[in-house]
Each structure stands twice: as C-alpha cells, then as structure tokens.
Write an enzyme that holds these catalytic residues in place. Structure first.
Site, PDB file in Angstrom:
ATOM      1  N   ASP A  97       0.828  -1.210   0.000  1.00  0.00           N
ATOM      2  CA  ASP A  97       0.000   0.000   0.000  1.00  0.00           C
ATOM      3  C   ASP A  97       0.870   1.272   0.000  1.00  0.00           C
ATOM      4  O   ASP A  97       0.739   2.143  -0.877  1.00  0.00           O
ATOM      5  CB  ASP A  97      -0.819  -0.045   1.304  1.00  0.00           C
ATOM      6  N   GLU A 120      -4.847   8.287  -0.310  1.00  0.00           N
ATOM      7  CA  GLU A 120      -5.429   7.719   0.910  1.00  0.00           C
ATOM      8  C   GLU A 120      -4.430   7.675   2.075  1.00  0.00           C
ATOM      9  O   GLU A 120      -4.790   7.927   3.214  1.00  0.00           O
ATOM     10  CB  GLU A 120      -5.949   6.297   0.647  1.00  0.00           C
ATOM     11  N   ASP A 176      -5.963   5.870  -4.730  1.00  0.00           N
ATOM     12  CA  ASP A 176      -6.095   4.798  -3.736  1.00  0.00           C
ATOM     13  C   ASP A 176      -5.037   3.771  -4.128  1.00  0.00           C
ATOM     14  O   ASP A 176      -5.192   3.050  -5.117  1.00  0.00           O
ATOM     15  CB  ASP A 176      -7.501   4.191  -3.795  1.00  0.00           C
ATOM     16  N   ILE A 178      -3.926   0.951  -2.836  1.00  0.00           N
ATOM     17  CA  ILE A 178      -4.566  -0.369  -2.911  1.00  0.00           C
ATOM     18  C   ILE A 178      -5.976  -0.203  -2.378  1.00  0.00           C
ATOM     19  O   ILE A 178      -6.188   0.119  -1.211  1.00  0.00           O
ATOM     20  CB  ILE A 178      -3.849  -1.459  -2.079  1.00  0.00           C
ATOM     21  N   ASP A 179      -6.928  -0.379  -3.263  1.00  0.00           N
ATOM     22  CA  ASP A 179      -8.321  -0.415  -2.849  1.00  0.00           C
ATOM     23  C   ASP A 179      -8.678  -1.888  -2.702  1.00  0.00           C
ATOM     24  O   ASP A 179      -8.295  -2.711  -3.541  1.00  0.00           O
ATOM     25  CB  ASP A 179      -9.188   0.249  -3.923  1.00  0.00           C
ATOM     26  N   THR A 181      -8.028  -3.609   0.392  1.00  0.00           N
ATOM     27  CA  THR A 181      -6.909  -4.205   1.149  1.00  0.00           C
ATOM     28  C   THR A 181      -7.335  -5.556   1.734  1.00  0.00           C
ATOM     29  O   THR A 181      -6.531  -6.479   1.820  1.00  0.00           O
ATOM     30  CB  THR A 181      -6.454  -3.263   2.278  1.00  0.00           C
ATOM     31  N   ASP A 327     -11.969   6.228  -3.474  1.00  0.00           N
ATOM     32  CA  ASP A 327     -12.647   4.933  -3.605  1.00  0.00           C
ATOM     33  C   ASP A 327     -13.577   4.884  -4.816  1.00  0.00           C
ATOM     34  O   ASP A 327     -14.143   3.821  -5.111  1.00  0.00           O
ATOM     35  CB  ASP A 327     -13.461   4.623  -2.340  1.00  0.00           C
TER      36      ASP A 327
HETATM   37  N1  LIG Z   1     -17.948   1.421   6.815  1.00  0.00           N
HETATM   38  C1  LIG Z   1     -17.601   1.487   5.540  1.00  0.00           C
HETATM   39  N2  LIG Z   1     -18.554   1.628   4.584  1.00  0.00           N
HETATM   40  C2  LIG Z   1     -18.206   1.696   3.301  1.00  0.00           C
HETATM   41  N3  LIG Z   1     -16.930   1.613   2.865  1.00  0.00           N
HETATM   42  C3  LIG Z   1     -15.962   1.474   3.762  1.00  0.00           C
HETATM   43  C4  LIG Z   1     -16.229   1.384   5.135  1.00  0.00           C
HETATM   44  N4  LIG Z   1     -15.051   1.234   5.786  1.00  0.00           N
HETATM   45  C5  LIG Z   1     -14.087   1.240   4.839  1.00  0.00           C
HETATM   46  N5  LIG Z   1     -14.639   1.390   3.623  1.00  0.00           N
HETATM   47  C6  LIG Z   1     -13.975   1.514   2.342  1.00  0.00           C
HETATM   48  O1  LIG Z   1     -14.271   0.408   1.508  1.00  0.00           O
HETATM   49  C7  LIG Z   1     -13.138   0.200   0.671  1.00  0.00           C
HETATM   50  C8  LIG Z   1     -13.118  -1.212   0.175  1.00  0.00           C
HETATM   51  O2  LIG Z   1     -14.122  -1.298  -0.736  1.00  0.00           O
HETATM   52  P1  LIG Z   1     -15.082  -2.492  -0.970  1.00  0.00           P
HETATM   53  O3  LIG Z   1     -16.137  -2.496   0.055  1.00  0.00           O
HETATM   54  O4  LIG Z   1     -15.512  -2.282  -2.358  1.00  0.00           O
HETATM   55  O5  LIG Z   1     -14.194  -3.767  -0.967  1.00  0.00           O
HETATM   56  S1  LIG Z   1     -14.269  -5.000  -0.021  1.00  0.00           S
HETATM   57  O6  LIG Z   1     -15.332  -5.866  -0.465  1.00  0.00           O
HETATM   58  O7  LIG Z   1     -14.416  -4.527   1.319  1.00  0.00           O
HETATM   59  O8  LIG Z   1     -12.947  -5.584  -0.154  1.00  0.00           O
HETATM   60  C9  LIG Z   1     -11.989   0.503   1.569  1.00  0.00           C
HETATM   61  O9  LIG Z   1     -10.939   0.915   0.757  1.00  0.00           O
HETATM   62  P2  LIG Z   1      -9.436   0.466   1.118  1.00  0.00           P
HETATM   63  O10 LIG Z   1      -9.135   0.970   2.499  1.00  0.00           O
HETATM   64  O11 LIG Z   1      -8.672   1.215   0.080  1.00  0.00           O
HETATM   65  O12 LIG Z   1      -9.362  -1.022   0.980  1.00  0.00           O
HETATM   66  C10 LIG Z   1     -12.491   1.621   2.470  1.00  0.00           C
HETATM   67  O13 LIG Z   1     -12.130   2.893   2.041  1.00  0.00           O
HETATM   68 MG   LIG Z   2     -10.220   2.169  -0.989  1.00  0.00          MG
HETATM   69 MG   LIG Z   3      -6.765   1.810  -0.060  1.00  0.00          MG
HETATM   70 MG   LIG Z   4      -7.784   1.877   3.615  1.00  0.00          MG
END
Ligand SMILES: Nc1ncnc2c1ncn2[C@@H]1O[C@H](COP(=O)(O)OS(=O)(=O)O)[C@@H](OP(=O)(O)O)[C@H]1O
Ligand SMILES: [Mg+2]
Ligand SMILES: [Mg+2]
Ligand SMILES: [Mg+2]
Length: 389
Positions: A97, A120, A176, A178-179, A181, A327
């Site tokens: 990341d 991020e 982002d 790594i989206d 994670t 995101d």
């Molecule tokens: N509470 C809540 N509600 C909605 N979204 C949230 C929440 N918490 C975190 N995040 C964000 O979700 C990103 C991951 O996206 P996804 O939900 O599409 O992926 S996953 O299915 O969870 O892997 C994740 O992105 P990354 O941190 O880059 O992985 C977060 O930014």
């Molecule tokens: Mg993300």
């Molecule tokens: Mg990320």
């Molecule tokens: Mg994150």
C-alpha cells in the site's frame, strides 16, 4: 490456496461468470460496428497524441498505475505462492500500500510537479524507531520498481505528496494505492486507482486490477488488466503484463440489457462496507433471480463497465460513514465512458468537488448501465422508505 480459487469469494461464481461472459461476447454485430466507428473518431492516436485532450496525463497515469500494479502484483503473488496469507498479519498489504503510493506519486511529480494529490495514505506510521522495520521494507519494495534508487526520506516525502485537501477549483489527482486491502489479504480482488479531477469533475481514470482475469470466460487464463477512460473518449481495457508499451486497447461497454430481471448485480465482499440485506431487497424489487457476485474494491466498477455484471449496489451500512473520493474517482469515469451511470442512493451524480470525501452526496453508491439506472434508483428508494417505516 490455489489460483483457481482466487477470483472471488463465492464458490458458485465461475458458472455465472461463464454465463455473463458469453453474453458479453454475444453482442449483436451491428452494436459492435457502431461502437467501434465512434471510437475511430474519438480515440487518441499516438501520431497526434500531443494535441489530444489529456493525452500526456493519460499516458503518465497508465505508466504510474501499471508500475504500482506490478509492485503490488509481485507482493501478492509471493504471498499466495508462499501461502503466508493470514487474516492476522496485515503487514504485506501495508508494505504494498505505502509502496504503491510512493511509486505513483513520484511518477506524477516527475511529469506534473505542480499537480497536488489526494492520496489515501500518509507516512506517519513509517517514522522514527517504531516505523523503522516497515519503512525499510517499503523503501526496498519501491526500489525494485524505480529507475533511480530512492532514499528513505524521498520515499516518505513522495507518500506525503498525497495530503492535498481537494476541492472544486483547479486540478488534482486522487489515488487509492490499494483499494480492497481486505481482498488483497484474502487472495482475491484489489485495485490501484488513480483519477484526475479538474474543477470538481473527474476527467481521467485508470484502474489497475492485477488479479482480475483478462477475460471472464477464461478464469484459468491470464490475469491483470488496466481500465482507462478520459472524458468524451470512451473506456478501454489493456493487459497489465503486455510486453510492448504500445499495448493494444480494447474498448469496453456495459452490457445492453433492457430489463432488470436478466441482470446480475455485484456488491462488496465485506458486510461492513455495504448492506447485503438492503441489496437483496432491491434485487427482489427488480425481479433479479441470479445470486449476487461479490467482488472487492473498484474491480466492481470494472466488472460492470465491461459487462460481466450489470448493477453495482453499495447501500450504506451506517449514516455516519462518508465515502472517499479515491474509492470512486477512477471507477466513476470508467463507468460513464462505458455507457453507464453512477450516483448516490438518491440517484444524484457523485460530487467530487467537496474535498477528500463525497460529503455533498446522500451516501451509498449505485452504478448501472444508463438504460436501467433510473429503475434501479427507484428500487433503492422504495427499499430505504420501507426500512424507515
Ligand atoms: N464502513 C464502511 N462503509 C463503506 N466503505 C468502507 C467502510 N469502511 C471502509 N470502507 C472503504 O471500503 C473500501 C473497500 O471497498 P469495498 O467495500 O468495495 O471492498 S471490499 O469488499 O471490502 O474488499 C476501503 O478501501 P481500502 O481501504 O482502500 O481497501 C475503504 O475505504
Ligand atoms: Mg479504498
Ligand atoms: Mg486503499
Ligand atoms: Mg484503507
């Protein structure tokens, strides 16, 4: 974990993907012809690249996302091969990341030194004695990808170029690194996501999806794609591991379905990131009978944009969570340019002008082909109204 299990968390998915991929490839010939004729007009050609809108930005964004995606892919493959993926040890994804943010930000800085970045991550966990072990791993990883070696300080500074506040004026990038994670740690889907916002609107997006199959009807085939879109120029897919830098791009388009009862919808794997219950109710109202596809990260947008699925539902799980611009930036423009629409639970377009978050929106994110988008939003509204009764 064998690579055959890596795509998605749901055991019955490959059959459904085979079904949907067939549908993608059975577009009527006339549809294909019309679409590629439009592309002849709008697609930037290398011979006049300097004069095409955002041509340099497009090329640099592809280079940056490609480079960072390969960095992530190498960590990911090593983890999978060594079978060291465990839920408790988050350090591999953390190293990748930070490394990916350093790589993308330093490539952007080289070509567009004036452009601010909304990223991020920040470097605070990498400082001092406490951060030493992690910092050394990040610097080592970054230096596997850069032409000129970067010092620790240079890596930290590159990561912290992502602290911009965003807003409605001028231009900035959003990243982002790594989206998904959690998807990375599960050995499933994740994405490197970069978008360029000018005067509050996303104009360019690149999504690197290192573990996404190039073709959904070939789940055991090559993995790793880049999706690219520039405002008004269509959306395209490239192979991540192509040998030549002049990699051919294939246009992508949402599936052409008129009735939601034929639709496949996709949603987050994590129940904390979307309300699976609300999504199921919406699907019922839309007469959807096929089970959902669960995909991590902005790979959901990629799947809908190239017609593997038809609707992305991301219903909020709480009234306090505010979506972040990194995101959704890249996925948003790729969907639009592929013939789709994206909005919040009220159907309003995502507003990228409010800073680092989508605070001007009503919450949630819904994406679908333009033909069915309004019907999907009606079902979302009905579901939310029933819930509040
Ligand atoms: N509470 C809540 N509600 C909605 N979204 C949230 C929440 N918490 C975190 N995040 C964000 O979700 C990103 C991951 O996206 P996804 O939900 O599409 O992926 S996953 O299915 O969870 O892997 C994740 O992105 P990354 O941190 O880059 O992985 C977060 O930014
Ligand atoms: Mg993300
Ligand atoms: Mg990320
Ligand atoms: Mg994150």
């Amino acid at each position: 974990m064998s690579s055959g299990n890596l795509l998605l968390s749901h055991g019955r998915l490959s059959a459904r993907y085979r079904y949907s991929a067939q549908r993608v490839f059975s577009l009527k010939r006339t549809d294909k012809a019309t679409f590629s004729n439009q592309l002849l007009v709008s697609r930037p050609l290398s011979s006049h690249i300097a004069t095409t809108y955002l041509a340099k930005e497009r090329a640099v964004a592809i280079e940056a996302v490609e480079c960072a995606s390969k960095v992530c892919q190498s960590v990911f493959k090593r983890l999978v091969a060594e079978e060291t993926l465990t839920k408790n040890d988050k350090s591999p994804v953390t190293v990748a990341d930070f490394g990916a943010q350093a790589v993308v930000n330093s490539i952007l800085e080289k070509h567009f030194p004036q452009d601010p970045i909304v990223g991020e991550e920040d470097s605070k966990d990498l400082h001092g004695d406490q951060g030493r072990a992690l910092r050394e791993k990040v610097v080592e990883l970054v230096n596997t990808a850069t032409e000129t070696p970067m010092s620790s300080d240079e890596v930290l500074r590159a990561i912290d170029r992502g602290q911009y506040a965003g807003g409605s004026k001028g231009r900035h990038w959003t990243l982002d690194p790594i989206d998904g994670t959690k998807g990375f740690l599960r050995g499933e889907q994740f994405a490197v996501c970069l978008a360029l916002i000018i005067d509050g609107k996303v104009r360019l997006g690149v999504l690197g999806c290192p573990n996404l199959p190039c073709q959904m009807d070939k789940l055991d085939g090559e993995r790793g794609v880049l999706m690219v879109a520039v405002e008004g120029q269509g959306a395209f897919q490239r192979r991540l591991n192509a040998k030549s830098s002049e990699e051919e791009e294939t246009p992508i388009h949402v599936a052409d379905i008129a009735d939601t009862k034929e639709a496949i919808f996709c949603e987050s794997v994590e129940s904390g990131h979307t309300s699976h219950g609300d999504n199921a109710n919406i699907a019922k109202l839309l007469n959807i009978t096929k089970p959902p596809i669960r995909i991590d990260s902005q790979c959901k947008y990629a799947a809908v944009a190239r017609g593997d699925a038809d609707i992305m539902l991301r219903l909020p799980t709480s009234s306090t969570y505010v979506e972040k611009i990194w995101d959704h930036g890249a996925g948003n423009i790729i969907m639009h340019e592929a013939g789709g629409r994206v909005g919040d639970i009220n159907g309003n377009p995502l507003d990228f002008s409010a800073g680092r978050t989508l605070s001007a929106n009503g919450g949630g994110v819904i994406a679908a082909s333009a033909k069915i988008f309004d019907v999907v939003i009606s079902a979302v509204q009905t579901t939310l109204a029933q819930k509040s009764q």
